[in-house]
Design a protein around this motif. Structure first.
Motif, PDB file in Angstrom:
ATOM      1  N   CYS A 129     -42.106 -69.266  -2.772  1.00  0.00           N
ATOM      2  CA  CYS A 129     -42.242 -68.812  -4.163  1.00  0.00           C
ATOM      3  C   CYS A 129     -41.579 -69.795  -5.120  1.00  0.00           C
ATOM      4  O   CYS A 129     -42.110 -70.086  -6.207  1.00  0.00           O
ATOM      5  N   THR A 130     -40.424 -70.305  -4.726  1.00  0.00           N
ATOM      6  CA  THR A 130     -39.702 -71.243  -5.595  1.00  0.00           C
ATOM      7  C   THR A 130     -40.468 -72.550  -5.747  1.00  0.00           C
ATOM      8  O   THR A 130     -40.562 -73.106  -6.852  1.00  0.00           O
ATOM      9  N   LEU A 131     -41.029 -73.059  -4.663  1.00  0.00           N
ATOM     10  CA  LEU A 131     -41.805 -74.299  -4.738  1.00  0.00           C
ATOM     11  C   LEU A 131     -43.016 -74.143  -5.653  1.00  0.00           C
ATOM     12  O   LEU A 131     -43.333 -75.028  -6.455  1.00  0.00           O
ATOM     13  N   ILE A 132     -43.693 -73.007  -5.547  1.00  0.00           N
ATOM     14  CA  ILE A 132     -44.849 -72.759  -6.413  1.00  0.00           C
ATOM     15  C   ILE A 132     -44.408 -72.663  -7.865  1.00  0.00           C
ATOM     16  O   ILE A 132     -45.021 -73.266  -8.761  1.00  0.00           O
ATOM     17  N   ALA A 133     -43.322 -71.899  -8.121  1.00  0.00           N
ATOM     18  CA  ALA A 133     -42.852 -71.714  -9.498  1.00  0.00           C
ATOM     19  C   ALA A 133     -42.387 -73.022 -10.119  1.00  0.00           C
ATOM     20  O   ALA A 133     -42.603 -73.269 -11.307  1.00  0.00           O
ATOM     21  N   CYS A 134     -41.747 -73.878  -9.319  1.00  0.00           N
ATOM     22  CA  CYS A 134     -41.277 -75.156  -9.857  1.00  0.00           C
ATOM     23  C   CYS A 134     -42.437 -76.092 -10.150  1.00  0.00           C
ATOM     24  O   CYS A 134     -42.359 -76.931 -11.056  1.00  0.00           O
ATOM     25  N   LYS A 135     -43.506 -75.958  -9.387  1.00  0.00           N
ATOM     26  CA  LYS A 135     -44.705 -76.751  -9.642  1.00  0.00           C
ATOM     27  C   LYS A 135     -45.447 -76.233 -10.869  1.00  0.00           C
ATOM     28  O   LYS A 135     -45.831 -76.989 -11.758  1.00  0.00           O
ATOM     29  N   ASP A 136     -45.650 -74.908 -10.892  1.00  0.00           N
ATOM     30  CA  ASP A 136     -46.356 -74.272 -12.003  1.00  0.00           C
ATOM     31  C   ASP A 136     -46.031 -72.785 -11.967  1.00  0.00           C
ATOM     32  O   ASP A 136     -46.570 -72.046 -11.135  1.00  0.00           O
TER      33      ASP A 136
END
Length: 301
Positions: free
Chosen positions: A22-29
């Motif tokens: 979830c964090t990787l997705i949120a940091c990407k977009d």
């Protein structure tokens, strides 16, 4: 395998991977993560309609809705349905959708399926969530509280058995017995994945979980573990209050409070493989963590 050191060691790894993903997705977009959640909520509304169709057309339509596919228990099914119903209610409260009618239309089949499960836990959780949304949203949350009060009044008049027929379902006796067993190893608990048996007079069956997430933590991890557990939720809710003017945190906080409230009378497997309990605990927590980390990265020069 569920048993053995290797199988048990994988469970916290699953949880970590959920937070990391979830964090990787949120940091990407950040919007990509929220869109994925929105699409999941739309599919859940469709699934609720399908489950309602099978429920009312099957020979066992008079029983509680269980669900199809991987859903196998009315109480566990209510975790999933309640999570997505809360999402659409929160989307309406936070005005996350362009059209106000869309969240209402998508919440209705989920609420109907939720009622068909016969579980009262999510209904109580929705009430507590609406109260939480008062400081987060303000006046708009009063409309939800008034609607829930009206719906409860109608149920009491038209179908009182829906709320009253099973009484308290032996919850007070079960919780007293769980506290008694927890007191035997009060500080550090009986150990993770310990087995318990609760013999409640008048129930006729032996239960193996306390139907309360916090009591399950107390039983297995003691006061030390429960203190850390409550600290985790305290920090999360404080973060949501600090960001209460941000629509994303408003929506995520509703899911946190719903899961926390539902876990007061259902659920116990707090550290498991991905299953229905994740909709009460780890999915909401990972969403708030991802949004928080993403916001801090964006605020850096």
């Amino acid at each position: 395998a569920d048993d053995g050191l290797g199988g048990l060691a994988k469970r916290p790894l699953y949880v970590f991977m959920m937070f990391a993903a979830c964090t990787l997705i949120a940091c990407k977009d950040e919007q990509l993560l929220l869109k994925a959640l929105r699409i999941g909520a739309m599919l859940a509304a469709l699934a609720a309609l399908i489950n309602l169709y099978f429920y009312f057309t099957s020979p066992a339509a008079g029983e509680r809705l269980i669900g199809t596919g991987a859903l196998r228990n009315p109480l566990l099914t209510s975790h999933v349905l309640g999570f997505f119903c809360t999402y659409w209610i929160a989307a309406w409260l936070t005005r996350s959708e362009r059209h106000d009618w869309l969240p209402i239309m998508l919440a209705l089949p989920l609420l109907a399926a939720l009622l068909a499960t016969g579980s009262r836990t999510p209904l109580l959780a929705l009430v507590l969530t609406s109260l939480w949304m008062l400081p987060m949203i303000g006046r708009r949350a009063l409309y939800l509280i008034a609607t829930l009060a009206l719906a409860a009044g109608i149920c009491m008049v038209m179908a009182p058995d829906l709320l009253l027929q099973r009484g308290l379902s032996f919850r007070p006796q079960l919780w007293n017995e769980a506290i008694r067993q927890a007191s035997e190893q009060l500080w550090i608990g009986h150990g993770y994945d310990s087995q318990f048996a609760f013999n409640i007079k008048g129930l006729g069956v032996t239960l193996n979980d306390p139907h309360n997430v916090e009591l399950a933590v107390l039983l297995e991890l003691g006061l030390v573990g429960l203190s850390l557990w409550l600290l985790m939720y305290g920090v999360t809710l404080l973060r949501c209050l600090q960001q209460r003017h941000a629509g994303n945190f408003q929506l995520a906080s509703a899911l946190i409070v719903y899961g926390l409230a539902a876990g007061l009378s259902e659920g116990s497997n707090f550290l498991s493989r991905p299953n229905e309990n994740w909709f009460l605990i780890w999915i909401p927590l990972s969403l708030v963590a991802a949004l928080s980390i993403s916001q801090r990265l964006q605020s850096k020069p």
